[in-house]
Motif scaffolding. Sequence first.
Motif, PDB file in Angstrom:
ATOM      1  N   TYR A  39      34.078  -1.079  35.894  1.00 51.33           N
ATOM      2  CA  TYR A  39      34.239  -1.485  34.495  1.00 51.33           C
ATOM      3  C   TYR A  39      32.941  -1.732  33.735  1.00 51.33           C
ATOM      4  O   TYR A  39      32.983  -1.949  32.525  1.00 51.33           O
ATOM      5  CB  TYR A  39      35.061  -2.767  34.423  1.00 51.33           C
ATOM      6  CG  TYR A  39      36.525  -2.620  34.745  1.00 51.33           C
ATOM      7  CD1 TYR A  39      37.377  -1.859  33.949  1.00 51.33           C
ATOM      8  CD2 TYR A  39      37.079  -3.276  35.843  1.00 51.33           C
ATOM      9  CE1 TYR A  39      38.728  -1.757  34.232  1.00 51.33           C
ATOM     10  CE2 TYR A  39      38.431  -3.184  36.132  1.00 51.33           C
ATOM     11  CZ  TYR A  39      39.251  -2.419  35.324  1.00 51.33           C
ATOM     12  OH  TYR A  39      40.586  -2.328  35.602  1.00 51.33           O
ATOM     13  N   GLU A  41      30.409  -0.029  32.596  1.00 48.49           N
ATOM     14  CA  GLU A  41      30.079   0.831  31.453  1.00 48.49           C
ATOM     15  C   GLU A  41      31.001   0.571  30.277  1.00 48.49           C
ATOM     16  O   GLU A  41      30.549   0.434  29.127  1.00 48.49           O
ATOM     17  CB  GLU A  41      30.157   2.303  31.852  1.00 48.49           C
ATOM     18  CG  GLU A  41      29.829   3.254  30.696  1.00 48.49           C
ATOM     19  CD  GLU A  41      29.877   4.712  31.086  1.00 48.49           C
ATOM     20  OE1 GLU A  41      29.543   5.556  30.222  1.00 48.49           O
ATOM     21  OE2 GLU A  41      30.229   5.013  32.239  1.00 48.49           O
ATOM     22  N   VAL A  42      32.297   0.476  30.517  1.00 44.04           N
ATOM     23  CA  VAL A  42      33.221   0.319  29.399  1.00 44.04           C
ATOM     24  C   VAL A  42      33.191  -1.106  28.841  1.00 44.04           C
ATOM     25  O   VAL A  42      33.345  -1.308  27.634  1.00 44.04           O
ATOM     26  CB  VAL A  42      34.656   0.725  29.802  1.00 44.04           C
ATOM     27  CG1 VAL A  42      34.699   2.205  30.166  1.00 44.04           C
ATOM     28  CG2 VAL A  42      35.181  -0.118  30.952  1.00 44.04           C
ATOM     29  N   HIS A  45      30.379  -1.269  26.416  1.00 41.68           N
ATOM     30  CA  HIS A  45      30.281  -0.085  25.546  1.00 41.68           C
ATOM     31  C   HIS A  45      30.126  -0.509  24.086  1.00 41.68           C
ATOM     32  O   HIS A  45      30.823  -1.408  23.605  1.00 41.68           O
ATOM     33  CB  HIS A  45      31.530   0.776  25.705  1.00 41.68           C
ATOM     34  CG  HIS A  45      31.356   2.176  25.243  1.00 41.68           C
ATOM     35  ND1 HIS A  45      31.316   2.515  23.910  1.00 41.68           N
ATOM     36  CD2 HIS A  45      31.186   3.343  25.931  1.00 41.68           C
ATOM     37  CE1 HIS A  45      31.158   3.814  23.786  1.00 41.68           C
ATOM     38  NE2 HIS A  45      31.070   4.346  25.003  1.00 41.68           N
ATOM     39  N   PRO A  46      29.235   0.152  23.337  1.00 39.43           N
ATOM     40  CA  PRO A  46      29.004  -0.249  21.932  1.00 39.43           C
ATOM     41  C   PRO A  46      30.210  -0.037  21.026  1.00 39.43           C
ATOM     42  O   PRO A  46      30.288  -0.663  19.961  1.00 39.43           O
ATOM     43  CB  PRO A  46      27.818   0.619  21.507  1.00 39.43           C
ATOM     44  CG  PRO A  46      27.767   1.748  22.477  1.00 39.43           C
ATOM     45  CD  PRO A  46      28.286   1.199  23.770  1.00 39.43           C
ATOM     46  N   LEU A  47      31.145   0.818  21.399  1.00 39.13           N
ATOM     47  CA  LEU A  47      32.335   1.011  20.574  1.00 39.13           C
ATOM     48  C   LEU A  47      33.347  -0.117  20.716  1.00 39.13           C
ATOM     49  O   LEU A  47      34.281  -0.220  19.914  1.00 39.13           O
ATOM     50  CB  LEU A  47      33.017   2.342  20.943  1.00 39.13           C
ATOM     51  CG  LEU A  47      32.285   3.623  20.557  1.00 39.13           C
ATOM     52  CD1 LEU A  47      33.096   4.833  21.005  1.00 39.13           C
ATOM     53  CD2 LEU A  47      32.030   3.681  19.055  1.00 39.13           C
ATOM     54  N   GLN A  50      32.079  -6.865  21.309  1.00 39.40           N
ATOM     55  CA  GLN A  50      31.778  -7.622  22.515  1.00 39.40           C
ATOM     56  C   GLN A  50      32.453  -8.991  22.521  1.00 39.40           C
ATOM     57  O   GLN A  50      32.309  -9.788  21.608  1.00 39.40           O
ATOM     58  CB  GLN A  50      30.269  -7.775  22.672  1.00 39.40           C
ATOM     59  CG  GLN A  50      29.568  -6.449  22.955  1.00 39.40           C
ATOM     60  CD  GLN A  50      30.188  -5.694  24.117  1.00 39.40           C
ATOM     61  OE1 GLN A  50      30.197  -6.180  25.241  1.00 39.40           O
ATOM     62  NE2 GLN A  50      30.722  -4.523  23.841  1.00 39.40           N
ATOM     63  N   PRO A 237      35.090   7.586  29.927  1.00 43.89           N
ATOM     64  CA  PRO A 237      34.881   6.247  29.360  1.00 43.89           C
ATOM     65  C   PRO A 237      34.967   6.199  27.844  1.00 43.89           C
ATOM     66  O   PRO A 237      35.437   5.204  27.284  1.00 43.89           O
ATOM     67  CB  PRO A 237      33.486   5.859  29.867  1.00 43.89           C
ATOM     68  CG  PRO A 237      32.841   7.127  30.291  1.00 43.89           C
ATOM     69  CD  PRO A 237      33.934   8.034  30.729  1.00 43.89           C
ATOM     70  N   GLU A 238      34.526   7.254  27.150  1.00 43.58           N
ATOM     71  CA  GLU A 238      34.569   7.236  25.685  1.00 43.58           C
ATOM     72  C   GLU A 238      36.010   7.145  25.186  1.00 43.58           C
ATOM     73  O   GLU A 238      36.340   6.313  24.329  1.00 43.58           O
ATOM     74  CB  GLU A 238      33.894   8.489  25.124  1.00 43.58           C
ATOM     75  CG  GLU A 238      32.403   8.574  25.353  1.00 43.58           C
ATOM     76  CD  GLU A 238      31.622   7.642  24.435  1.00 43.58           C
ATOM     77  OE1 GLU A 238      32.113   7.361  23.322  1.00 43.58           O
ATOM     78  OE2 GLU A 238      30.533   7.209  24.842  1.00 43.58           O
ATOM     79  N   VAL A 241      37.561   3.710  26.066  1.00 40.48           N
ATOM     80  CA  VAL A 241      37.130   2.625  25.188  1.00 40.48           C
ATOM     81  C   VAL A 241      37.785   2.735  23.818  1.00 40.48           C
ATOM     82  O   VAL A 241      38.201   1.729  23.233  1.00 40.48           O
ATOM     83  CB  VAL A 241      35.599   2.613  25.085  1.00 40.48           C
ATOM     84  CG1 VAL A 241      35.135   1.702  23.933  1.00 40.48           C
ATOM     85  CG2 VAL A 241      34.976   2.145  26.395  1.00 40.48           C
ATOM     86  N   ARG A 242      37.902   3.948  23.285  1.00 37.98           N
ATOM     87  CA  ARG A 242      38.557   4.120  21.987  1.00 37.98           C
ATOM     88  C   ARG A 242      40.012   3.638  22.042  1.00 37.98           C
ATOM     89  O   ARG A 242      40.484   2.951  21.139  1.00 37.98           O
ATOM     90  CB  ARG A 242      38.491   5.582  21.536  1.00 37.98           C
ATOM     91  CG  ARG A 242      37.112   6.005  21.036  1.00 37.98           C
ATOM     92  CD  ARG A 242      37.193   7.302  20.259  1.00 37.98           C
ATOM     93  NE  ARG A 242      37.633   8.409  21.104  1.00 37.98           N
ATOM     94  CZ  ARG A 242      36.815   9.173  21.817  1.00 37.98           C
ATOM     95  NH1 ARG A 242      35.500   8.976  21.767  1.00 37.98           N
ATOM     96  NH2 ARG A 242      37.299  10.163  22.556  1.00 37.98           N
TER      97      ARG A 242
END
Length: 249
Positions: A39, A41-42, A45-47, A50, A237-238, A241-242
């Motif tokens: 987990y 990285e996700v 993740h900046p998207l 936080q 991951p992209e 996260v979206r």
Amino acid sequence: MHDAVVHPSGARIRWVELPGAEPARVYVHGLGATSAPYYAEVAAHPLLPQHRSLLIDLLGFGISDRPRDFAYTLETHADALAEALRQAGVAGASVIAHSMGGAVAIVLASRHPELIANLVLVDADPPAPVEPGGGGIASYTEEAFVSHGWKEVRERVGPHRWSTMRLADLRGLHRTAVSLAAGTTPAMRRLLQDLPIPRALLHPEGDPPEDTDSLRASGVRVVGIPESGHSVMLDNPEAFVRALAGFLH
């Protein structure tokens, strides 16, 4: 790293914590896994706006302790996790749980509802299958698995999965797999459908859960993630996260 004593033996659950706003997010790993590698990285993740994030390992797995006199059932895992979250000052959290961890999270939400505000299951359609995620662990007796079965499982799951599975207590791994295969009463899917909180199930796009219509009818948001397999958060991951951000915000 943080920890909390959750068992009369003094055994501790440990987690890696990322700072951020409340309410917290709690990430729970699958069978034979550990949360930080799956987990990290996700979670950062900046998207994803936080929030305080706990990448937590259940007893018997990863960086947490391995008490011999722990039952390692879904229920005892959920209760130990609840105790760790209370000691961490967590309430009303978003819980993101993969595979077997999803089963633990469903039980957690059912038994300790004050701790969870919403639930995201990651390829964890209950009851979760023993294959391929469990590598057939529940097909062995406990003694057979401890003596030789783990070596056969090691060959079947391959070096990537074994990199974290080798950290697990063998008896804890087996008992958890057996409990996962046995399920709960009421059944885990019924527990999930009856939960009065927002719920989502993220799955590989080419492998939807059974009877998706009944899940959606009970309010579970079902989202396919393209170009992913069982480890959705690692494979894409992209997109993961979206989808996560869209549900949580």
